[in-house]
Design a protein around this motif. Structure first.
Motif, short mmCIF file in Angstrom:
data_model
loop_
_atom_site.label_atom_id
_atom_site.label_comp_id
_atom_site.label_asym_id
_atom_site.label_seq_id
_atom_site.Cartn_x
_atom_site.Cartn_y
_atom_site.Cartn_z
N ASN A 170 0.85 -1.18 0.00
CA ASN A 170 0.00 0.00 0.00
C ASN A 170 0.90 1.24 0.00
O ASN A 170 1.56 1.54 0.99
N SER A 218 0.30 4.25 0.24
CA SER A 218 0.05 5.34 1.19
C SER A 218 0.59 4.99 2.58
O SER A 218 0.62 5.82 3.47
N VAL A 219 1.03 3.74 2.75
CA VAL A 219 1.64 3.33 4.02
C VAL A 219 3.16 3.28 3.87
O VAL A 219 3.92 3.74 4.73
#
Ligand SMILES: *[C@@H]1O[C@H](CO)[C@@H](O)[C@H](O)[C@H]1NC(C)=O
Ligand SMILES: *[C@@H]1O[C@H](CO)[C@@H](O)[C@H](O)[C@H]1NC(C)=O
Ligand SMILES: *[C@@H]1O[C@H](CO)[C@@H](O)[C@H](O)[C@H]1NC(C)=O
Ligand SMILES: *[C@@H]1O[C@H](CO)[C@@H](O)[C@H](O)[C@H]1NC(C)=O
Length: 229
Positions: A147, A149-150
């Motif tokens: 992910n 965004s992580v």
């Protein structure tokens, strides 16, 4: 066998047993110090640690292969250190169940490629350090399972990558900080589709210093006007 010899044998077996018993606590050293199993000559991932550990340090051991479910009993792990082993194979599902894993260190090993499904389910992974392996192709499939965004930091420096496919551009661009320095980049026509996407703004572009062809050696790829065929 004479009685004397039998007695000797029994004595020997008792002695061997004692040695075995006195050796047993060596592994439990890991237990007592909450997941610090570094420098223990381990050839496999210990399976007898507390299942609630959040931290596991296996640096400087003799691991060569990570097998399926090697860590899945430690599903609370947030911090996993596997530096300076001899890991060349990561079997599929090795990191299965590690949904909280945030920091993963695999630097100084002998990985040449990453399995496509290596990072599946690692929804919390923030940092992947893969520095100083012999990875020879940008791990597009593996990284696309994370992910973005992580994920905050990926270190692929000091590997053996020589070119970048255009799809690698979006992945590199989506990660806050990447390190792809010290790879033997070939600034030839294979790099052209990637080069066309360059804008000379992102920091990762400036890390691509050509190792070849010889007329471009030492030059920054993003500054080249033409690539050599
Ligand atoms: C990993 O699994 C293979 C079989 O798939 C086995 O031969 C090997 O001993 C295992 N290695 C470790 C370190 O558990
Ligand atoms: C994954 O972790 C859970 C505990 O959180 C455990 O019950 C389950 O058996 C684990 N799965 C595997 C494949 O080990
Ligand atoms: C790179 O990793 C190897 C082990 O695979 C190690 O022997 C060597 O010292 C490492 N080099 C650096 C610069 O860390
Ligand atoms: C990625 O992480 C963000 C922030 O934690 C979360 O909101 C989002 O649902 C995640 N996306 C996927 C596909 O898991």
């Amino acid at each position: 066998m004479t009685n004397k010899k039998k007695r000797m044998l029994v004595l020997l077996m008792i002695l061997l047993n004692e040695v075995g018993l006195t050796r047993a606590p060596a592994l439990s050293n890991c237990l007592w110090s909450d997941g610090d199993c570094s420098n223990m000559g381990l050839t496999s991932v210990p399976q007898d640690l507390s299942p609630t550990i959040t931290f596991l340090n296996l640096d400087n051991n003799a691991l060569t292969t990570l097998n399926q479910s090697d860590f899945s009993r430690y599903s609370n792990l947030m911090f996993l250190e596997l530096r300076s082993n001899r890991i060349s194979v990561i079997n599929s599902g090795a990191f299965f169940n590690l949904t909280r894993l945030t920091w993963l260190y695999l630097d100084n090993n002998q990985l040449t490629s990453l399995p496509a499904n290596m990072f599946i389910g690692l929804n919390s992974l923030w940092e992947l350090v893969l520095e100083n392996n012999t990875i020879n192709a940008f791990p597009i499939e593996a990284l696309s399972n994370l992910n973005s965004s992580v994920l905050g930091h990926v270190d692929l420096s000091n590997n053996q990558m020589d070119t970048l496919p255009p799809a690698a551009y979006d992945i590199l661009d989506s990660i806050s900080t990447v390190d792809i320095t010290n790879n033997p980049w070939q600034c030839d026509c294979r790099m052209l589709p990637f080069k066309r996407r360059m804008t000379s703004f992102p920091a990762f572009e400036k890390q691509i210093i050509c190792a070849g062809p010889s007329n471009h050696e030492g030059k920054a790829c993003y500054m080249l006007y033409i690539l050599t065929i």
